[in-house]
Design a protein around this motif. Structure first.
Motif, PDB file in Angstrom:
ATOM      1  N   GLN A   1      -1.739  -2.192  -5.754  1.00  0.00           N
ATOM      2  CA  GLN A   1      -1.300  -0.319  -6.306  1.00  0.00           C
ATOM      3  C   GLN A   1      -2.157   0.928  -6.624  1.00  0.00           C
ATOM      4  O   GLN A   1      -1.555   2.143  -6.595  1.00  0.00           O
ATOM      5  CB  GLN A   1       0.638  -0.688  -5.943  1.00  0.00           C
ATOM      6  CG  GLN A   1       1.266  -1.559  -5.426  1.00  0.00           C
ATOM      7  CD  GLN A   1       1.953  -0.930  -4.238  1.00  0.00           C
ATOM      8  OE1 GLN A   1       1.580   0.066  -3.471  1.00  0.00           O
ATOM      9  NE2 GLN A   1       1.583  -1.517  -3.034  1.00  0.00           N
ATOM     10  N   GLY A   2      -3.022   0.194  -7.514  1.00  0.00           N
ATOM     11  CA  GLY A   2      -3.755   0.633  -8.065  1.00  0.00           C
ATOM     12  C   GLY A   2      -3.505   1.266  -9.352  1.00  0.00           C
ATOM     13  O   GLY A   2      -4.030   2.422  -9.824  1.00  0.00           O
TER      14      GLY A   2
ATOM     15  N   GLN B   1       1.838 -12.573 -10.177  1.00  0.00           N
ATOM     16  CA  GLN B   1       2.345 -12.087  -8.854  1.00  0.00           C
ATOM     17  C   GLN B   1       3.242 -10.683  -8.806  1.00  0.00           C
ATOM     18  O   GLN B   1       2.236  -9.693  -7.933  1.00  0.00           O
ATOM     19  CB  GLN B   1       3.494 -12.801  -8.066  1.00  0.00           C
ATOM     20  CG  GLN B   1       3.377 -13.909  -7.163  1.00  0.00           C
ATOM     21  CD  GLN B   1       4.820 -14.864  -6.921  1.00  0.00           C
ATOM     22  OE1 GLN B   1       5.770 -14.439  -7.274  1.00  0.00           O
ATOM     23  NE2 GLN B   1       4.030 -16.169  -6.130  1.00  0.00           N
ATOM     24  N   LEU B   2       3.194 -10.147  -9.875  1.00  0.00           N
ATOM     25  CA  LEU B   2       3.580  -8.526 -10.290  1.00  0.00           C
ATOM     26  C   LEU B   2       2.489  -7.810 -10.248  1.00  0.00           C
ATOM     27  O   LEU B   2       2.093  -6.559 -10.449  1.00  0.00           O
ATOM     28  CB  LEU B   2       4.728  -8.182 -11.316  1.00  0.00           C
ATOM     29  CG  LEU B   2       4.859  -7.309 -11.550  1.00  0.00           C
ATOM     30  CD1 LEU B   2       5.655  -6.198 -10.462  1.00  0.00           C
ATOM     31  CD2 LEU B   2       6.397  -6.882 -12.838  1.00  0.00           C
ATOM     32  N   PHE B   3       2.021  -8.780 -11.355  1.00  0.00           N
ATOM     33  CA  PHE B   3       0.127  -7.936 -11.731  1.00  0.00           C
ATOM     34  C   PHE B   3      -1.189  -7.560 -10.480  1.00  0.00           C
ATOM     35  O   PHE B   3      -1.487  -6.461 -10.278  1.00  0.00           O
ATOM     36  CB  PHE B   3      -0.576  -8.954 -12.238  1.00  0.00           C
ATOM     37  CG  PHE B   3      -0.628  -8.410 -14.007  1.00  0.00           C
ATOM     38  CD1 PHE B   3      -1.423  -7.744 -14.130  1.00  0.00           C
ATOM     39  CD2 PHE B   3       0.941  -9.227 -14.759  1.00  0.00           C
ATOM     40  CE1 PHE B   3      -1.041  -6.914 -15.921  1.00  0.00           C
ATOM     41  CE2 PHE B   3       0.935  -9.084 -16.056  1.00  0.00           C
ATOM     42  CZ  PHE B   3      -0.315  -8.139 -16.733  1.00  0.00           C
TER      43      PHE B   3
END
Length: 180
Positions: free
Chosen positions: A152-153, A144-146
């Protein structure tokens, strides 16, 4: 695939499933005649994965820094035990010896070791598989962080796509072998 480096915790975790799946991964490696390369300790998930290998007539190679010999309690029953000077030396030797990398649940050290080899794959230093054994959904928040980093780019989708992840050791090893 001759050898797999496994990064994992020196603790058991609160749920017995972590130790069970760690040992099961070791059993699967031995079954497929794949040698284990790992941190060299007998405690926590590290101890369980090596136990799974050794109890099934597999080969286990430990790489442990001198400073951790008594903390992680080096496993004297290993096929090979390399005592190195630093964590940098440990990671370099493990990366050199392994044909693929798997992270079991663990803490900051586990993540740091796995992220380093995964980053090397992203920038083309190697083409070895980088995988997560997602025991008890341990690594689901990481994916999920990935997604957030992609949104966010800061990360490209192809960087996430190189991560192999499964919940069962046998399926993960089969996926890695197909990917080679």
């Amino acid at each position: 695939m001759k050898r797999v480096a496994v990064f994992c915790g020196s603790r058991d975790g609160h749920d017995p499933i972590y130790m069970q799946k760690s040992k099961q991964l070791g059993e699967v490696l031995a079954k497929h005649n794949i040698e284990l390369v790992y941190g060299g300790g007998i405690v926590g998930c590290m101890g369980a994965v090596s136990e799974g290998v050794l109890e099934n007539d597999g080969k286990a190679i430990g790489v442990i820094p001198e400073k951790l010999l008594t903390v992680e309690i080096a496993n004297e029953a290993l096929t090979e035990l390399h005592v190195v000077e630093t964590m940098h030396d440990r990671k370099a030797m493990m990366a050199r010896l392994a044909d693929a990398f798997i992270a079991l649940p663990g803490g900051a050290g586990t993540l740091e070791e796995w992220f380093e080899v995964m980053t090397w794959a992203q920038i083309g230093y190697h083409e070895k598989p980088c995988a997560l054994l997602n025991v008890n959904d341990y690594y689901t928040p990481l994916l999920q962080l990935f997604d957030h980093m992609i949104e966010q780019g800061f990360v490209d989708q192809l960087n996430k796509d190189i991560i192999m992840m499964q919940e069962e050791p046998e399926i993960l090893i089969e996926q890695i072998m197909k990917g080679l």
